[in-house]
Structures are given as structure tokens and as C-alpha cells.
Design a protein around this motif. Structure first.
Motif, PDB file in Angstrom:
ATOM      1  N   PHE A  10      -7.568   6.510  -5.761  1.00  0.00           N
ATOM      2  CA  PHE A  10      -7.363   7.013  -4.454  1.00  0.00           C
ATOM      3  C   PHE A  10      -8.558   8.143  -4.073  1.00  0.00           C
ATOM      4  CE2 PHE A  10      -3.134   5.863  -5.430  1.00  0.00           C
ATOM      5  CZ  PHE A  10      -2.476   5.203  -4.147  1.00  0.00           C
ATOM      6  N   TYR A  26      -5.232   9.679   2.324  1.00  0.00           N
ATOM      7  CA  TYR A  26      -5.514   8.724   1.124  1.00  0.00           C
ATOM      8  C   TYR A  26      -5.898   7.265   1.456  1.00  0.00           C
ATOM      9  CZ  TYR A  26      -4.031  12.713  -2.039  1.00  0.00           C
ATOM     10  OH  TYR A  26      -3.865  13.723  -2.505  1.00  0.00           O
ATOM     11  N   LYS A  28      -7.113   3.638  -0.821  1.00  0.00           N
ATOM     12  CA  LYS A  28      -7.238   2.954  -1.708  1.00  0.00           C
ATOM     13  C   LYS A  28      -7.454   1.433  -1.552  1.00  0.00           C
ATOM     14  CE  LYS A  28      -5.205   1.748  -6.336  1.00  0.00           C
ATOM     15  NZ  LYS A  28      -3.778   1.941  -7.011  1.00  0.00           N
ATOM     16  N   GLN A  31      -7.714   0.658   2.287  1.00  0.00           N
ATOM     17  CA  GLN A  31      -6.519   0.747   3.069  1.00  0.00           C
ATOM     18  C   GLN A  31      -5.972   1.972   2.892  1.00  0.00           C
ATOM     19  OE1 GLN A  31      -4.086  -2.690   1.547  1.00  0.00           O
ATOM     20  NE2 GLN A  31      -4.965  -3.997   3.054  1.00  0.00           N
ATOM     21  N   LYS A  32      -4.948   2.429   4.117  1.00  0.00           N
ATOM     22  CA  LYS A  32      -4.257   3.747   4.025  1.00  0.00           C
ATOM     23  C   LYS A  32      -3.466   3.523   3.067  1.00  0.00           C
ATOM     24  CE  LYS A  32      -4.704   3.666   9.095  1.00  0.00           C
ATOM     25  NZ  LYS A  32      -4.711   2.470   9.576  1.00  0.00           N
ATOM     26  N   ASN A  33      -3.081   4.504   1.976  1.00  0.00           N
ATOM     27  CA  ASN A  33      -2.061   4.391   0.875  1.00  0.00           C
ATOM     28  C   ASN A  33      -1.862   5.831   0.686  1.00  0.00           C
ATOM     29  OD1 ASN A  33      -1.405   1.773  -0.222  1.00  0.00           O
ATOM     30  ND2 ASN A  33      -3.322   1.167  -0.072  1.00  0.00           N
ATOM     31  N   GLN A  49       3.769   8.824   4.740  1.00  0.00           N
ATOM     32  CA  GLN A  49       3.485   7.844   3.765  1.00  0.00           C
ATOM     33  C   GLN A  49       2.759   6.370   4.190  1.00  0.00           C
ATOM     34  OE1 GLN A  49       3.282   8.663   0.270  1.00  0.00           O
ATOM     35  NE2 GLN A  49       3.723  10.644   1.390  1.00  0.00           N
ATOM     36  N   TRP A  50       1.796   6.094   3.691  1.00  0.00           N
ATOM     37  CA  TRP A  50       1.463   4.721   3.947  1.00  0.00           C
ATOM     38  C   TRP A  50       1.502   3.835   2.762  1.00  0.00           C
ATOM     39  CZ3 TRP A  50      -0.658   3.823   8.957  1.00  0.00           C
ATOM     40  CH2 TRP A  50      -0.691   5.152   9.693  1.00  0.00           C
ATOM     41  N   LEU A  51       1.312   2.750   2.935  1.00  0.00           N
ATOM     42  CA  LEU A  51       1.396   1.443   1.878  1.00  0.00           C
ATOM     43  C   LEU A  51       0.573   0.200   2.606  1.00  0.00           C
ATOM     44  CD1 LEU A  51       2.227   0.640  -0.834  1.00  0.00           C
ATOM     45  CD2 LEU A  51       4.223  -0.480   0.205  1.00  0.00           C
ATOM     46  N   SER A  52      -0.451   0.026   2.032  1.00  0.00           N
ATOM     47  CA  SER A  52      -1.315  -1.170   2.547  1.00  0.00           C
ATOM     48  C   SER A  52      -1.484  -1.177   3.962  1.00  0.00           C
ATOM     49  CB  SER A  52      -0.785  -2.442   1.741  1.00  0.00           C
ATOM     50  OG  SER A  52      -0.543  -2.405   0.512  1.00  0.00           O
ATOM     51  N   ASN A  53      -1.934   0.041   4.402  1.00  0.00           N
ATOM     52  CA  ASN A  53      -2.306   0.030   5.837  1.00  0.00           C
ATOM     53  C   ASN A  53      -1.092   0.161   6.991  1.00  0.00           C
ATOM     54  OD1 ASN A  53      -4.909   0.511   6.218  1.00  0.00           O
ATOM     55  ND2 ASN A  53      -5.467  -1.410   6.492  1.00  0.00           N
ATOM     56  N   HIS A  56       4.879   3.666   5.576  1.00  0.00           N
ATOM     57  CA  HIS A  56       6.180   3.017   4.639  1.00  0.00           C
ATOM     58  C   HIS A  56       6.313   4.119   3.734  1.00  0.00           C
ATOM     59  CE1 HIS A  56       8.024  -0.220   2.339  1.00  0.00           C
ATOM     60  NE2 HIS A  56       7.721   0.586   1.115  1.00  0.00           N
TER      61      HIS A  56
END
Length: 92
Positions: A10, A26, A28, A31-33, A49-53, A56
Motif C-alpha cells: 500500500f 491508498y 495497491k 487501484q484505490k484500496n 473506504q475503497w476496494l479494487s477501485n 466499499h
């Protein structure tokens, strides 16, 4: 995602994503994570919060002169949340 990338760990980056949009948070695997803030025309449009762009987890979405504070799952509002307009709660 513009000039930013992080292949392994990250990292915190400030990345132009389009002409008027900047992501700060962040990254990773390009992608936004994790936690990040998305700005459009110098105004926050999402922070959380983000998960894989995609949005989430917990976050705040600023749109149409209102603020939604709550949970997101795969870029959609999901579960508990509150909607505020002009600093008054509209929906909880």
C-alpha cells in the motif's frame, strides 16, 4: 489512474484520475484500496473506504447538496446509513 502506481505494498498517493478528478489515498496494485478521498473540481465527492477501485466499506458521499454517511458495497449504498441535507437529517 494517472501518474500513480504501487505494485506490491500500500502507498499513499495523490493521483489525477481525469481532468477534473483527483484521488488522494491508498493505492495497491494500481487501484484505490483502503481509505481515500476523491475530489472533483477541488470539492470532496467521496471520502471513505475503497476496494479494487470501488467504494466499499464505510464512507461519506457528497452529491446534489446532500451527504450520505453509511456503508457501501461494490460502489453502491448498502445497509445502514444516514442522508443529510442542509445539515438536517433527511433519512436514517
Amino acid at each position: 489512474m494517472g501518474l500513480c502506481y504501487s505494485k506490491k505494498n500500500f502507498s499513499i498517493q495523490k493521483c489525477p484520475t481525469t481532468n477534473q478528478t483527483i484521488y488522494e489515498g491508498y493505492i495497491k496494485n494500481d487501484q484505490k484500496n483502503g481509505f481515500g478521498i476523491l475530489y472533483e473540481n477541488s470539492k470532496i465527492i467521496y471520502e471513505g473506504q475503497w476496494l479494487s477501485n470501488v467504494k466499499h466499506g464505510e464512507g461519506k458521499l457528497y452529491e446534489n447538496n446532500s451527504i450520505f454517511i453509511g456503508n457501501f458495497q461494490y460502489d453502491k449504498k448498502n445497509g445502514f446509513g444516514s442522508l443529510y441535507q442542509n445539515e438536517q437529517i433527511i433519512y436514517e
